[in-house]
Design a protein around this motif. Structure first.
Motif, mmCIF file in Angstrom:
data_model
loop_
_atom_site.group_PDB
_atom_site.id
_atom_site.type_symbol
_atom_site.label_atom_id
_atom_site.label_comp_id
_atom_site.label_asym_id
_atom_site.label_seq_id
_atom_site.Cartn_x
_atom_site.Cartn_y
_atom_site.Cartn_z
ATOM 1 N N ALA A 123 95.602 77.192 93.502
ATOM 2 C CA ALA A 123 95.070 77.750 94.746
ATOM 3 C C ALA A 123 94.429 79.101 94.458
ATOM 4 O O ALA A 123 94.968 79.897 93.689
ATOM 5 C CB ALA A 123 96.190 77.904 95.766
ATOM 6 N N LYS A 124 93.288 79.351 95.084
ATOM 7 C CA LYS A 124 92.598 80.626 94.877
ATOM 8 C C LYS A 124 92.903 81.632 95.982
ATOM 9 O O LYS A 124 92.642 82.812 95.825
ATOM 10 C CB LYS A 124 91.094 80.381 94.794
ATOM 11 C CG LYS A 124 90.746 79.580 93.578
ATOM 12 C CD LYS A 124 89.283 79.393 93.410
ATOM 13 C CE LYS A 124 89.102 78.575 92.169
ATOM 14 N NZ LYS A 124 87.895 78.265 91.690
ATOM 15 N N MET A 125 93.434 81.139 97.103
ATOM 16 C CA MET A 125 93.746 82.010 98.240
ATOM 17 C C MET A 125 94.885 81.388 99.028
ATOM 18 O O MET A 125 95.206 80.222 98.813
ATOM 19 C CB MET A 125 92.509 82.188 99.126
ATOM 20 C CG MET A 125 92.035 80.901 99.764
ATOM 21 S SD MET A 125 90.574 81.079 100.797
ATOM 22 C CE MET A 125 89.337 81.481 99.595
ATOM 23 N N PRO A 126 95.488 82.134 99.937
ATOM 24 C CA PRO A 126 96.511 81.522 100.786
ATOM 25 C C PRO A 126 95.879 80.349 101.540
ATOM 26 O O PRO A 126 94.790 80.473 102.092
ATOM 27 C CB PRO A 126 96.906 82.639 101.748
ATOM 28 C CG PRO A 126 96.484 83.904 101.070
ATOM 29 C CD PRO A 126 95.281 83.545 100.249
ATOM 30 N N SER A 127 96.558 79.215 101.520
ATOM 31 C CA SER A 127 95.991 78.029 102.142
ATOM 32 C C SER A 127 97.091 77.024 102.452
ATOM 33 O O SER A 127 98.252 77.233 102.127
ATOM 34 C CB SER A 127 94.936 77.405 101.227
ATOM 35 O OG SER A 127 95.462 77.185 99.938
ATOM 36 N N LYS A 128 96.689 75.921 103.067
ATOM 37 C CA LYS A 128 97.598 74.834 103.415
ATOM 38 C C LYS A 128 96.998 73.534 102.891
ATOM 39 O O LYS A 128 95.789 73.319 102.986
ATOM 40 C CB LYS A 128 97.758 74.766 104.933
ATOM 41 C CG LYS A 128 98.667 73.675 105.432
ATOM 42 C CD LYS A 128 98.779 73.768 106.937
ATOM 43 C CE LYS A 128 98.940 72.393 107.526
ATOM 44 N NZ LYS A 128 98.892 72.394 108.973
ATOM 45 N N VAL A 129 97.831 72.670 102.343
ATOM 46 C CA VAL A 129 97.364 71.387 101.826
ATOM 47 C C VAL A 129 97.108 70.437 102.995
ATOM 48 O O VAL A 129 98.013 70.146 103.772
ATOM 49 C CB VAL A 129 98.387 70.771 100.844
ATOM 50 C CG1 VAL A 129 97.897 69.424 100.337
ATOM 51 C CG2 VAL A 129 98.673 71.723 99.692
ATOM 52 N N GLU A 130 95.876 69.984 103.129
ATOM 53 C CA GLU A 130 95.492 69.042 104.186
ATOM 54 C C GLU A 130 95.552 67.595 103.703
ATOM 55 O O GLU A 130 95.860 66.698 104.481
ATOM 56 C CB GLU A 130 94.080 69.348 104.690
ATOM 57 C CG GLU A 130 93.984 70.611 105.514
ATOM 58 C CD GLU A 130 94.627 70.469 106.881
ATOM 59 O OE1 GLU A 130 94.464 69.419 107.525
ATOM 60 O OE2 GLU A 130 95.307 71.419 107.296
#
Length: 69
Positions: A5-12
């Motif tokens: 991951a390159k940034m805070p995110s959520k797996v869709e």
């Protein structure tokens, strides 16, 4: 090749399984960050060796998503 991951995110979505063969540029997952969905593509031709996330997981920058060799 580690896909992180390159940034805070959520797996869709996770669009591959362990053992799948992928070509460079194949969409392997979708993440959402700042209300934008972004496809993640394989940076290399190879085989998916491991998947470290599930749909709904929240990721911090640098979190391992999958390994493709």
């Amino acid at each position: 090749m580690d896909l992180k991951a390159k940034m805070p995110s959520k797996v869709e979505a996770v669009k591959v399984a362990v053992g799948d063969t992928v070509a460079k540029g194949t969409e392997v997952a979708v993440i959402e960050a700042m209300k934008m969905k972004t496809p993640l593509v394989s940076p290399v031709d190879g085989t998916v060796k491991s998947i470290s996330v599930a749909v709904g997981d929240r990721l911090k920058p640098g979190a391992l998503i999958m390994v493709i060799e």
